[in-house]
Design a protein around this motif. Structure first.
Motif, mmCIF file in Angstrom:
data_model
loop_
_atom_site.group_PDB
_atom_site.id
_atom_site.type_symbol
_atom_site.label_atom_id
_atom_site.label_comp_id
_atom_site.label_asym_id
_atom_site.label_seq_id
_atom_site.Cartn_x
_atom_site.Cartn_y
_atom_site.Cartn_z
ATOM 1 N N UNK A 1 -45.126 15.289 9.439
ATOM 2 C CA UNK A 1 -44.408 16.776 10.067
ATOM 3 C C UNK A 1 -43.267 16.779 9.351
ATOM 4 N N UNK A 2 -43.267 18.105 8.942
ATOM 5 C CA UNK A 2 -41.948 18.417 7.948
ATOM 6 C C UNK A 2 -40.661 18.186 8.556
ATOM 7 N N UNK A 3 -39.492 17.691 8.292
ATOM 8 C CA UNK A 3 -38.234 17.306 9.263
ATOM 9 C C UNK A 3 -38.581 16.204 10.193
ATOM 10 N N UNK A 4 -39.601 15.313 10.070
ATOM 11 C CA UNK A 4 -39.884 14.187 11.078
ATOM 12 C C UNK A 4 -38.673 13.415 11.033
ATOM 13 N N UNK A 5 -37.582 13.322 10.342
ATOM 14 C CA UNK A 5 -36.653 12.437 10.446
ATOM 15 C C UNK A 5 -35.776 12.685 11.557
ATOM 16 N N UNK A 6 -35.932 13.942 11.999
ATOM 17 C CA UNK A 6 -34.760 14.311 13.211
ATOM 18 C C UNK A 6 -35.335 13.977 14.545
ATOM 19 N N UNK A 7 -36.747 13.490 14.517
ATOM 20 C CA UNK A 7 -37.317 13.108 15.747
ATOM 21 C C UNK A 7 -37.078 11.820 16.087
ATOM 22 N N UNK A 8 -36.911 11.527 17.491
ATOM 23 C CA UNK A 8 -36.882 10.034 18.056
ATOM 24 C C UNK A 8 -38.301 9.527 18.080
ATOM 25 N N UNK A 9 -38.441 8.409 18.125
ATOM 26 C CA UNK A 9 -39.464 7.616 18.360
ATOM 27 C C UNK A 9 -40.226 7.998 19.698
ATOM 28 N N UNK A 10 -39.463 8.330 20.782
ATOM 29 C CA UNK A 10 -40.221 8.668 22.153
ATOM 30 C C UNK A 10 -40.451 10.162 22.164
ATOM 31 N N UNK A 11 -41.750 10.640 21.735
ATOM 32 C CA UNK A 11 -42.184 11.718 21.860
ATOM 33 C C UNK A 11 -42.588 11.743 23.361
ATOM 34 N N UNK A 12 -42.258 13.131 23.923
ATOM 35 C CA UNK A 12 -42.446 13.649 25.195
ATOM 36 C C UNK A 12 -43.603 14.591 25.523
ATOM 37 N N UNK A 13 -44.016 15.398 24.331
ATOM 38 C CA UNK A 13 -45.064 16.243 24.525
ATOM 39 C C UNK A 13 -45.652 16.413 23.300
ATOM 40 N N UNK A 14 -46.899 16.987 23.057
ATOM 41 C CA UNK A 14 -47.596 17.236 21.983
ATOM 42 C C UNK A 14 -48.384 18.701 22.326
ATOM 43 N N UNK A 15 -47.920 19.686 21.615
ATOM 44 C CA UNK A 15 -48.377 21.003 21.914
ATOM 45 C C UNK A 15 -49.596 21.316 20.781
ATOM 46 N N UNK A 16 -50.488 21.508 21.107
ATOM 47 C CA UNK A 16 -51.638 22.015 20.177
ATOM 48 C C UNK A 16 -51.886 23.457 20.080
ATOM 49 N N UNK A 17 -51.924 24.116 19.112
ATOM 50 C CA UNK A 17 -52.165 25.562 19.004
ATOM 51 C C UNK A 17 -53.392 25.913 18.302
ATOM 52 N N UNK A 18 -54.239 26.797 18.965
ATOM 53 C CA UNK A 18 -55.201 27.149 18.467
ATOM 54 C C UNK A 18 -55.383 28.835 18.147
ATOM 55 N N UNK A 19 -55.465 29.056 16.979
ATOM 56 C CA UNK A 19 -55.296 30.520 16.567
ATOM 57 C C UNK A 19 -56.421 31.138 16.814
ATOM 58 N N UNK A 20 -56.147 32.598 17.709
ATOM 59 C CA UNK A 20 -57.446 33.145 18.188
ATOM 60 C C UNK A 20 -57.508 34.548 17.554
ATOM 61 N N UNK A 21 -56.477 34.944 16.756
ATOM 62 C CA UNK A 21 -56.577 36.396 16.359
ATOM 63 C C UNK A 21 -57.842 36.504 15.341
ATOM 64 N N UNK A 22 -58.176 37.693 15.338
ATOM 65 C CA UNK A 22 -59.318 38.098 14.687
ATOM 66 C C UNK A 22 -59.511 37.428 13.512
ATOM 67 N N UNK A 23 -58.378 37.258 12.348
ATOM 68 C CA UNK A 23 -58.673 36.804 11.152
ATOM 69 C C UNK A 23 -59.127 35.523 11.108
ATOM 70 N N UNK A 24 -58.661 34.745 12.273
ATOM 71 C CA UNK A 24 -58.980 33.209 12.370
ATOM 72 C C UNK A 24 -60.391 33.229 13.293
ATOM 73 N N UNK A 25 -60.525 34.054 14.044
ATOM 74 C CA UNK A 25 -61.696 33.914 14.915
ATOM 75 C C UNK A 25 -62.325 35.333 15.315
ATOM 76 N N UNK A 26 -63.646 35.538 14.374
ATOM 77 C CA UNK A 26 -64.157 36.865 14.617
ATOM 78 C C UNK A 26 -64.900 36.933 15.919
#
Length: 602
Positions: free
Chosen positions: A541-566
């Motif tokens: 993950x770019x810039x991971x150095x600024x993250x602490x070891x305790x991760x509280x949330x993981x967001x998964x993004x799905x791209x639904x625009x017509x370019x990615x999903x006809x």
């Protein structure tokens, strides 16, 4: 016309004649007539005058030869040192890939449109011919050189410029861009051609192409010159400014090694000064490329190195170290070996089986194309080794798992490149104990944007859902699935998200720590109708150095625009566990038992 004319003159009586003849161009090589000298005949006036006139006419006649013959004759006295006598681990990084025994399909390489692919093939062939003297290889080279000089689709030959252009699109750049990688390799290719065919025209071509490459990209060349040293540009194009430079490390090192080979061959101080300027530029930026956890592919913008390029850079620094004896290069090689050892160390199970994972940081969905050999010194003093396999199944080619006849003391790992060298990834590594089980983290699920419906751990995604006021906003072209929990994600381990999608879906992932710091990265698309283990490393993950070891949330993004999903109809995503893996044994156990499969990029 290309051969040096030889004329005999007295060895000692008239030394100024040599100087005078050289002033006319040095075309006549003067041989002392020792027989005439020994006679001590002082009645030589008429004869000497005749010899003087003959020498003069011979010199003048040569001066009126064609430019091409003139260049060839001038380089008869300039015989460069060999570029093909260097060891395989010096030449290897310039060749890239092994030379098979099949005759080259030059037309296919022309169609590909890459001067680098074409020139590396030529160099590999000539390096092989230098060792074998196989006439079939020499014939293959001759055909390739003819294409390069007479039939390449895009060559710039104007003024000081003499370069080969790419006949393929690169990102937003149309065909016609150029690279310092082949820009500086071409002189080496022509020097190798001079060795192979003993034709002086190749020496002239080597100089012309090298002089062209040494120009700034704004002038059509490939080397930036600034106060903090020089930098060789891997990607250049018309209208480029220095602020556009990507600063790709492997491309710079590639050109720098080729430049050094040419400087050694020509014994030219100007080329050596250019190399020293490139060394200065490398040293000035070295610390920006390496972090305690990994290294960067380029600086503008900072991009994390895939494992393959860390291995490649390691081989480049080793080659430069051996070529020059400069300690900076060996130090940089060792820095990369340390991060490789940190993330690809060997482990040993309770029953004495050694396990090494080739699946690791920073992109666990990429297994390097090179096979690996693990070599260990055992407690009984013997040496033992095991080699990875090329099986397509990730669980097979992703691990080395073998049991040696005795306990290992320490191990070394090498990448088998197939070009005559093994790249040492690290040496004398301790072997760590592997035990325990993967840890599944309890999570709750939140949804937003195009993912608004959920039933248990099944989420419905509605691509057609939109925000009329902001049709191009991410609210209208993405679905967000948030996994909330306490995730012990460290720089050294891996973690996986289990997702099953009814439809092929391009995704991205954001990590959010306990203080709200975020880091985002893309991930290869989920396959349709498949349960996928989305395996990740924090340092990917770019810039991971600024993250602490305790991760509280993981967001998964799905791209639904017509370019990615006809297909804009609704579909479902099944969300499984978030699982953490502390060592390779835990990952291999999970892969063997889980219905969620790790997808490896081809």
């Amino acid at each position: 016309m290309g051969r040096t004319q030889r004329t005999s003159l007295h060895c000692s009586d008239y030394p100024t004649i040599n100087h005078w003849t050289q002033a006319l161009g040095g075309r006549v090589a003067l041989e002392p007539d020792t027989n005439y000298c020994s006679k001590k005949n002082f009645n030589f006036g008429g004869f000497y005058l005749f010899r003087m006139i003959a020498a003069t006419f011979a010199t003048i006649s040569l001066m009126f030869c064609t430019n091409d013959a003139h260049a060839q004759a001038s380089h008869r006295s300039e015989i460069p040192a060999s570029v093909l006598n260097h060891a395989p681990d010096v030449i290897g990084p310039l060749i890239f890939r092994p030379r098979d025994t099949v005759k080259t399909d030059w037309q296919a390489l022309i169609t590909k449109g890459s001067p680098l692919t074409f020139s590396t093939r030529l160099l590999a062939l000539m390096y092989a011919f230098h060792a074998s003297r196989d006439p079939h290889i020499r014939s293959d080279v001759a055909e390739g050189l003819d294409i390069l000089l007479n039939r390449w689709p895009s060559v710039t030959r104007e003024g000081k410029l003499f370069r080969w252009n790419y006949n393929q699109t690169y990102e937003s750049h149309a065909p016609g861009w150029w690279s310092g990688m082949d820009g500086f390799l071409m002189p080496v290719v022509f020097l190798a051609a001079f060795e192979t065919f003993e034709d002086a025209k190749y020496v002239d071509l080597a100089r012309k192409s090298l002089e062209s490459a040494l120009l700034s990209p704004t002038e059509g060349g490939s080397m930036w010159h600034s106060a903090d040293g020089c930098w060789i540009s891997e990607y250049s194009w018309q209208g480029m400014n220095e602020s556009d430079e990507f600063y790709v490390l492997n491309g710079h090192l590639y050109g720098l090694e080729a430049l050094k080979l040419a400087a050694i061959a020509f014994k030219d101080e100007r080329y050596e000064e250019a190399f020293q300027c490139g060394l200065k530029g490398t040293m000035a930026r070295a610390d920006r490329f390496v972090t305690p956890d990994w290294s960067l592919y380029m600086l503008n913008k900072p991009t994390i190195d895939p494992p393959h390029y860390v291995i490649f850079e390691t081989s480049q620094y080793r080659a430069l170290s051996q070529l020059t004896g400069i300690s900076f290069f060996s130090d940089e090689m060792i820095r990369r070996q340390r991060v490789l050892n940190k993330h690809y160390a060997p482990f040993i199970t309770e029953d004495g089986t050694i396990i090494l994972s080739r699946i690791g940081a920073p992109h666990p969905y990429q297994i390097d194309i090179y096979r690996n050999r693990l070599t260990c010194t055992l407690e009984n003093g013997s040496e033992w080794s095991a080699t990875s396999v090329s099986d397509e199944a990730p669980i097979k080619r992703g691990f080395i798992t073998e049991k040696p006849p005795a306990q290992p003391r320490h191990c070394s790992l090498a990448a088998l490149t197939g070009v005559g060298i093994d790249v040492v990834l690290y040496e004398n590594s301790s072997v760590q104990p592997a035990a325990g089980h993967p840890q599944a983290i309890e999570t709750s699920i939140d949804t937003d944007y195009d993912a608004s419906d959920k039933s248990g751990r099944t989420v419905t995604v509605s691509p057609s859902k939109s925000d009329p006021a902001n049709p191009d906003n991410y609210r209208s072209n993405s679905a967000k699935i948030s996994l909330v929990g306490d995730f012990p994600i460290t720089n050294s381990g891996l973690f996986g998200i289990e997702l099953g999608s009814e439809r092929r879906s391009s995704i991205g992932v954001t990590l959010v720590d306990e203080k709200g710091n975020e880091s985002f990265r893309y991930y290869p698309a989920l396959r349709a109708e498949q349960k996928t283990l989305v395996l990740l490393s924090k340092i990917g993950f770019p810039g991971h150095e600024k993250l602490h070891n305790k991760i509280k949330r993981i967001d998964v993004w799905l791209y639904t625009d017509t370019g990615n999903m006809t297909d804009q109809s609704d579909f479902k995503i099944d969300v499984g566990n978030v699982v953490t893996f502390a060592n390779p044994l835990q990952l291999r156990k999970h892969m063997a038992a889980s219905n969620f499969q790790l997808e490896i990029e081809p």
